[in-house]
Write a protein that holds these residues in place. Sequence first.
Motif, mmCIF file in Angstrom:
data_model
loop_
_atom_site.group_PDB
_atom_site.id
_atom_site.type_symbol
_atom_site.label_atom_id
_atom_site.label_comp_id
_atom_site.label_asym_id
_atom_site.label_seq_id
_atom_site.Cartn_x
_atom_site.Cartn_y
_atom_site.Cartn_z
ATOM 1 N N ILE A 1 -15.313 84.927 64.559
ATOM 2 C CA ILE A 1 -14.827 83.550 64.455
ATOM 3 C C ILE A 1 -15.768 82.655 65.248
ATOM 4 O O ILE A 1 -15.991 82.871 66.444
ATOM 5 C CB ILE A 1 -13.390 83.411 64.970
ATOM 6 N N LEU A 2 -16.340 81.662 64.560
ATOM 7 C CA LEU A 2 -17.217 80.685 65.191
ATOM 8 C C LEU A 2 -16.394 79.439 65.501
ATOM 9 O O LEU A 2 -15.923 78.753 64.599
ATOM 10 C CB LEU A 2 -18.382 80.342 64.254
ATOM 11 N N ARG A 3 -16.213 79.169 66.794
ATOM 12 C CA ARG A 3 -15.391 78.041 67.218
ATOM 13 C C ARG A 3 -16.266 76.833 67.542
ATOM 14 O O ARG A 3 -17.426 76.984 67.917
ATOM 15 C CB ARG A 3 -14.563 78.423 68.451
ATOM 16 N N GLY A 4 -15.690 75.666 67.441
ATOM 17 C CA GLY A 4 -16.421 74.454 67.785
ATOM 18 C C GLY A 4 -15.745 73.233 67.209
ATOM 19 O O GLY A 4 -14.976 73.319 66.248
ATOM 20 N N ALA A 5 -16.041 72.070 67.787
ATOM 21 C CA ALA A 5 -15.462 70.811 67.311
ATOM 22 C C ALA A 5 -15.987 70.475 65.918
ATOM 23 O O ALA A 5 -16.970 71.060 65.441
ATOM 24 C CB ALA A 5 -15.800 69.680 68.282
ATOM 25 N N ARG A 6 -15.336 69.530 65.279
ATOM 26 C CA ARG A 6 -15.815 69.062 63.982
ATOM 27 C C ARG A 6 -17.229 68.484 64.119
ATOM 28 O O ARG A 6 -17.576 67.877 65.126
ATOM 29 C CB ARG A 6 -14.888 67.974 63.428
ATOM 30 N N GLN A 7 -18.006 68.693 63.079
ATOM 31 C CA GLN A 7 -19.331 68.071 62.945
ATOM 32 C C GLN A 7 -20.383 68.598 63.926
ATOM 33 O O GLN A 7 -21.402 67.942 64.142
ATOM 34 C CB GLN A 7 -19.222 66.534 63.095
ATOM 35 N N VAL A 8 -20.162 69.789 64.519
ATOM 36 C CA VAL A 8 -21.213 70.347 65.376
ATOM 37 C C VAL A 8 -22.130 71.297 64.606
ATOM 38 O O VAL A 8 -23.092 71.812 65.176
ATOM 39 C CB VAL A 8 -20.636 71.062 66.624
ATOM 40 N N CYS B 1 -17.483 86.093 58.552
ATOM 41 C CA CYS B 1 -17.586 85.059 59.584
ATOM 42 C C CYS B 1 -16.634 83.925 59.234
ATOM 43 O O CYS B 1 -16.598 83.476 58.083
ATOM 44 C CB CYS B 1 -19.012 84.505 59.672
ATOM 45 N N CYS B 2 -15.880 83.478 60.222
ATOM 46 C CA CYS B 2 -14.918 82.401 60.009
ATOM 47 C C CYS B 2 -15.288 81.188 60.854
ATOM 48 O O CYS B 2 -15.822 81.331 61.955
ATOM 49 C CB CYS B 2 -13.512 82.846 60.390
ATOM 50 N N GLU C 1 -14.109 88.965 66.943
ATOM 51 C CA GLU C 1 -15.044 88.542 67.977
ATOM 52 C C GLU C 1 -15.205 87.028 67.895
ATOM 53 O O GLU C 1 -14.950 86.420 66.855
ATOM 54 C CB GLU C 1 -16.403 89.227 67.787
ATOM 55 N N PHE C 2 -15.655 86.423 68.996
ATOM 56 C CA PHE C 2 -15.796 84.969 69.047
ATOM 57 C C PHE C 2 -17.196 84.569 69.478
ATOM 58 O O PHE C 2 -17.827 85.227 70.303
ATOM 59 C CB PHE C 2 -14.808 84.362 70.058
ATOM 60 N N LEU C 3 -17.666 83.468 68.907
ATOM 61 C CA LEU C 3 -18.816 82.745 69.420
ATOM 62 C C LEU C 3 -18.457 81.258 69.412
ATOM 63 O O LEU C 3 -17.639 80.821 68.586
ATOM 64 C CB LEU C 3 -20.064 82.978 68.562
ATOM 65 N N ASP C 4 -19.048 80.503 70.323
ATOM 66 C CA ASP C 4 -18.766 79.067 70.410
ATOM 67 C C ASP C 4 -20.024 78.268 70.116
ATOM 68 O O ASP C 4 -21.095 78.565 70.654
ATOM 69 C CB ASP C 4 -18.261 78.714 71.807
ATOM 70 N N LEU C 5 -19.875 77.273 69.249
ATOM 71 C CA LEU C 5 -20.990 76.395 68.902
ATOM 72 C C LEU C 5 -20.715 75.002 69.452
ATOM 73 O O LEU C 5 -19.628 74.448 69.290
ATOM 74 C CB LEU C 5 -21.179 76.317 67.381
#
Length: 439
Positions: A22-29, A117-118, A139-143
Amino acid sequence: MERVLIDELHKWKNKSDRKPLILRGARQVGKTWLLKDFGKKFFKDVCYINFEQKDVLGAIFEGTLSPQRIIEQLSVYSGKKIQPADTLLIFDEVQEMPRALTSLKYFAEEAPEYAICCAGSLLGVALHEGTSFPVGKVEFLDLYPLSFREFLLANGEEMLLDYILKNGHRDLATFTEKLTDYLKKYFVIGGMPSAVLKWLDTHDFFEVDDVQKQLLAAYENDFSKHAPRQIIEKIRYVWDSIPSQLAKENKKFVYGLVRDGARAREYEDSLMWLSDAGEIIRTYNISKPDVPLKAYADLKSFKVFLLDVGLLRCMSGVSPKVILEGSKIFEEFKGALTEQYVCQELQLFKRLQTNFYWTSSSSAEVDFLVSDGMEVYPLECKAGITMNAKSLKVYRQKYMPKWSLRTSLLPYNKNEEEGIVDIPLYMLFALSAELRIEN
């Protein structure tokens, strides 16, 4: 534009015990763009599924969550056969389909050969509201917005960046003016991909400013569209107060600046929503700088930053013309832009604890505390080249840290005798190497 996180995605692809990511992050990043770019570079095919199209996809996830059944139906839906070794399966806006999130558990247990990937802009909000989640099966990653390092890459400065990473602080005098100029631009433009692209296309700060205003308007529209009705107005008050919060000498979040008579219990849900959406960063006051830092955090005393320095500059009404006025941009807004920049650069060091600061019982305050889990390092950030860090001196005399860190426009310097390291603002991406921490 090159995103450094693609290296982490590549490592994930090659893991023997890989789980859905799961790729986390705010909108438009740039989450969707990055995942598609990753698929294009490292897979033979990409199957992109956007869960905002609920009506069509809902039936696929309403029945049994057998991975093979889901794969067969998604293959028919997308018109391409999903192959375990060759296809990257992208679930976008996955928070819109809770059953799709639940299915990841079964993919992890029964069909780990599929690369999934989500991405989800408001995934944190959805989970906070009670969406079922496959704990331990993903698993997680942050963008985040483009970092200063990625901004240099976007501007075609691969050789300069390679030189810095190879040589560290040595022989940088020749490039100091160039790096400082890029840093000024970054304070105006920030790292939101659409703003950076507009700059690369036009080299017009005012067109960049227009893009940033559109991004801010889109975030505000999200409040009405996605937040619970009872806190929408409070979210707007909190959001609008951030520039004035950071303009203060003491940047501790004050509820009275949100609205006259405001109380913490009334606005905590609003702050939580903005944090879960990735649109703000909170740093917490530490009473005792010891490990683990979280154990000594005062959860009632914190600062609030935006996700991007360019958006803060735009939201605060600081004109892009300030870029033409020497180093004034680093001093504008009482150093708030500099502290915002340092805060978001620190988010990139996943092996460091960074979202903390220290205050004494008197008026001393150190902007950030950084910990590798063994040592705590005070980090003082200053605008321009003036480095009168009285608070850092108070901290050092009281706690005697192994190293004290300062970042400004001054050149690199390591004073072994005093235990102080000066790291230029434009070299903060090398902090983990300086502390000998593998990022």
